[in-house]
Design a protein around this motif. Sequence first.
Motif, PDB file in Angstrom:
ATOM      1  N   ASP A   1      26.245  10.787   1.797  1.00 45.10           N
ATOM      2  CA  ASP A   1      25.894  11.333   0.526  1.00 45.10           C
ATOM      3  C   ASP A   1      25.587  12.824   0.613  1.00 45.10           C
ATOM      4  O   ASP A   1      25.965  13.637  -0.142  1.00 45.10           O
ATOM      5  CB  ASP A   1      24.781  10.614  -0.043  1.00 45.10           C
ATOM      6  CG  ASP A   1      25.054   9.195  -0.317  1.00 45.10           C
ATOM      7  OD1 ASP A   1      26.274   8.835  -0.277  1.00 45.10           O
ATOM      8  OD2 ASP A   1      24.321   8.304  -0.538  1.00 45.10           O
TER       9      ASP A   1
ATOM     10  N   GLU B   1      28.806  14.793   0.924  1.00 40.46           N
ATOM     11  CA  GLU B   1      29.448  15.051  -0.212  1.00 40.46           C
ATOM     12  C   GLU B   1      28.912  15.934  -1.103  1.00 40.46           C
ATOM     13  O   GLU B   1      30.028  16.822  -1.786  1.00 40.46           O
ATOM     14  CB  GLU B   1      29.439  13.773  -0.936  1.00 40.46           C
ATOM     15  CG  GLU B   1      30.169  12.433  -0.294  1.00 40.46           C
ATOM     16  CD  GLU B   1      31.831  12.976  -0.299  1.00 40.46           C
ATOM     17  OE1 GLU B   1      32.274  13.569  -1.117  1.00 40.46           O
ATOM     18  OE2 GLU B   1      32.447  12.919   0.934  1.00 40.46           O
ATOM     19  N   VAL B   2      27.837  16.226  -1.260  1.00 39.13           N
ATOM     20  CA  VAL B   2      27.173  17.259  -2.104  1.00 39.13           C
ATOM     21  C   VAL B   2      27.340  18.668  -1.535  1.00 39.13           C
ATOM     22  O   VAL B   2      27.900  19.470  -2.192  1.00 39.13           O
ATOM     23  CB  VAL B   2      25.655  17.092  -2.111  1.00 39.13           C
ATOM     24  CG1 VAL B   2      24.856  18.288  -2.720  1.00 39.13           C
ATOM     25  CG2 VAL B   2      25.306  15.765  -2.786  1.00 39.13           C
TER      26      VAL B   2
ATOM     27  N   SER C   1      30.945  19.626  -1.994  1.00 40.49           N
ATOM     28  CA  SER C   1      31.512  19.447  -3.433  1.00 40.49           C
ATOM     29  C   SER C   1      30.915  20.685  -4.456  1.00 40.49           C
ATOM     30  O   SER C   1      31.219  21.009  -5.701  1.00 40.49           O
ATOM     31  CB  SER C   1      31.415  18.302  -4.095  1.00 40.49           C
ATOM     32  OG  SER C   1      30.011  17.863  -4.200  1.00 40.49           O
ATOM     33  N   GLU C   2      29.604  21.259  -3.775  1.00 44.16           N
ATOM     34  CA  GLU C   2      29.031  22.165  -4.773  1.00 44.16           C
ATOM     35  C   GLU C   2      28.604  23.492  -4.179  1.00 44.16           C
ATOM     36  O   GLU C   2      28.810  23.688  -2.931  1.00 44.16           O
ATOM     37  CB  GLU C   2      27.550  21.467  -4.964  1.00 44.16           C
ATOM     38  CG  GLU C   2      27.583  20.237  -5.665  1.00 44.16           C
ATOM     39  CD  GLU C   2      26.248  19.655  -6.543  1.00 44.16           C
ATOM     40  OE1 GLU C   2      25.532  20.241  -6.160  1.00 44.16           O
ATOM     41  OE2 GLU C   2      26.366  18.308  -6.515  1.00 44.16           O
TER      42      GLU C   2
ATOM     43  N   ASN D   1      22.911  26.448  -5.988  1.00 43.44           N
ATOM     44  CA  ASN D   1      22.688  25.007  -6.289  1.00 43.44           C
ATOM     45  C   ASN D   1      21.716  24.527  -5.683  1.00 43.44           C
ATOM     46  O   ASN D   1      21.684  24.086  -4.433  1.00 43.44           O
ATOM     47  CB  ASN D   1      23.849  24.097  -6.119  1.00 43.44           C
ATOM     48  CG  ASN D   1      23.794  22.960  -6.967  1.00 43.44           C
ATOM     49  OD1 ASN D   1      23.061  22.132  -6.318  1.00 43.44           O
ATOM     50  ND2 ASN D   1      24.275  22.718  -8.045  1.00 43.44           N
TER      51      ASN D   1
ATOM     52  N   ARG E   1      20.375  21.349  -5.474  1.00 42.94           N
ATOM     53  CA  ARG E   1      20.682  20.153  -4.962  1.00 42.94           C
ATOM     54  C   ARG E   1      21.539  20.375  -3.566  1.00 42.94           C
ATOM     55  O   ARG E   1      21.402  19.409  -2.728  1.00 42.94           O
ATOM     56  CB  ARG E   1      21.405  19.149  -5.989  1.00 42.94           C
ATOM     57  CG  ARG E   1      21.886  18.085  -5.613  1.00 42.94           C
ATOM     58  CD  ARG E   1      22.350  17.091  -6.777  1.00 42.94           C
ATOM     59  NE  ARG E   1      22.893  15.823  -6.331  1.00 42.94           N
ATOM     60  CZ  ARG E   1      24.167  15.697  -6.366  1.00 42.94           C
ATOM     61  NH1 ARG E   1      25.227  16.505  -6.329  1.00 42.94           N
ATOM     62  NH2 ARG E   1      24.486  14.238  -5.833  1.00 42.94           N
ATOM     63  N   ALA E   2      22.502  21.234  -3.331  1.00 46.01           N
ATOM     64  CA  ALA E   2      23.220  21.438  -2.388  1.00 46.01           C
ATOM     65  C   ALA E   2      22.438  22.108  -1.265  1.00 46.01           C
ATOM     66  O   ALA E   2      22.605  21.902  -0.114  1.00 46.01           O
ATOM     67  CB  ALA E   2      24.501  22.602  -2.672  1.00 46.01           C
TER      68      ALA E   2
ATOM     69  N   ALA F   1      20.619  19.446   0.220  1.00 44.92           N
ATOM     70  CA  ALA F   1      21.420  18.441   1.144  1.00 44.92           C
ATOM     71  C   ALA F   1      21.617  19.200   2.365  1.00 44.92           C
ATOM     72  O   ALA F   1      21.696  18.465   3.560  1.00 44.92           O
ATOM     73  CB  ALA F   1      22.725  18.200   0.357  1.00 44.92           C
TER      74      ALA F   1
END
Length: 458
Positions: free
Chosen positions: A183, A186-187, A190-191, A196, A198-199, A202
């Motif tokens: 997961d 993937e973050v 894609s970001e 970001n 969230r990225a 991650a």
Amino acid sequence: MRIPGPEMRDDGGVGAISDAGGLHLYQLRLHAEYGGVVQFQLPGVGVAVSVSDPLVLEETARIDERPAALFSFLEPLCEAGNLQVIGAEEHGPWRRVLLEVFAGRPSHERHFGEFVSLVEGLAERWDGDGDSGGVGVGVGAGRVPVLLQKDLTALSLRMICAYALGGADGAGSGVVEAEKVVDAFEVVLSEDNSTNQRASLALDYLRATVDRVIAAHEGREGREARAGQERRGDRSDLIHALLATRTSPARIRDTVMVTMLAAHHTTGVAVSWTLHLLGRHPEVAERVAAELDRVLGDRSAPDYGDLRELTYLDMVLKESMRLYPPGPYGARETTEDMVLDGADGTYEIPAGTTVFYPFWAVHMNPDHWPEPAKFVPERFAPEAVAARSRFAYVPFGVGPRSCEGAGLAMVEAQLTLAVLLKRFRFRPVEGHEVTPVERFVLWAADDIPMVVTPRASR
């Protein structure tokens, strides 16, 4: 002699690439119009020299520098310097370490059983309710189709996580939570990592996970050393091999991170395009299935040694990667003036020039591939390969910057295809147009949906 090419544009070439439908299509158009050596505007670089002639490409294969601007997007992942553009003197020794692991049979055999379990897990999910004989979870049997890229790239990420982070001190001991790693990647993929949150979180999680695995390896090796059980010369374990170099923790972590990133899509994309082609050429798919039945008998998956017996499957995979190379481009930067001897003349290029390798255009060069758009696995029969320039087929790049993980990727792809094609038939979804686009790899714009049915069902 002046290198041919289109007129320079004020927009740096962005409009020409957009009008063509993407860089991969633009390259096909350029080389069809101007020949095997073309000068063109490459956004982010300025002017580049693109080479689709395998014989000219061979003349540049020894270059061991990359244009930093084209690989700057990887800088956030690397705290000890961007691994894709480190200088030749540093890159050479580091490459040898990686090749000893990635290209070696001990490494492949060590992880093969876990790879088999992962692929069979996906097959079981596609098969669904085995007791009723149908294909469950809403796929196959004429129901909701499988999205090949979505499922197979997730599988390839799990495989490389198992390879780079698994083993006795990895997923099996709770140091790595595989689903969270999947997961997080993937973050990150894609970001925007720079803006970001969230990225960024991650990425922090992935780095912390890799650090924990490295620490676990170091602890185990310390215990082994005290017990006189050092694994001298062991090159089946990536992190063990990296630790043996005594380099910085940051460089080791960066290497594991970039390895996982580079391998994330490659196998899944290659298998997806192969199944796409087999769905449109059922006679070839039947021949692959017959070979699998002959070699494997009643077994659902091959042993490592069986892969060398699957010669036609290997030909099919290679022809698929010719038509749809997972990584569509490569690039080098000349460190000295060079003279290239093309079919149409001799070209001088100065030091500091970006040499661009459009692998798709190389693979579609009609001088080396008659009727290049046709799917013909027999192009990779031994006698056909021997008669052709080895630089006419370059799905993993060329020279000292080619992909160190090529051998591992082929093992993963052959295994995945063997398990899936032994068990299932694949049929394209009527009315869905599969359109290649360039992303991190050569992607399909709206995935590749396929109807999956058990081979027992006719």
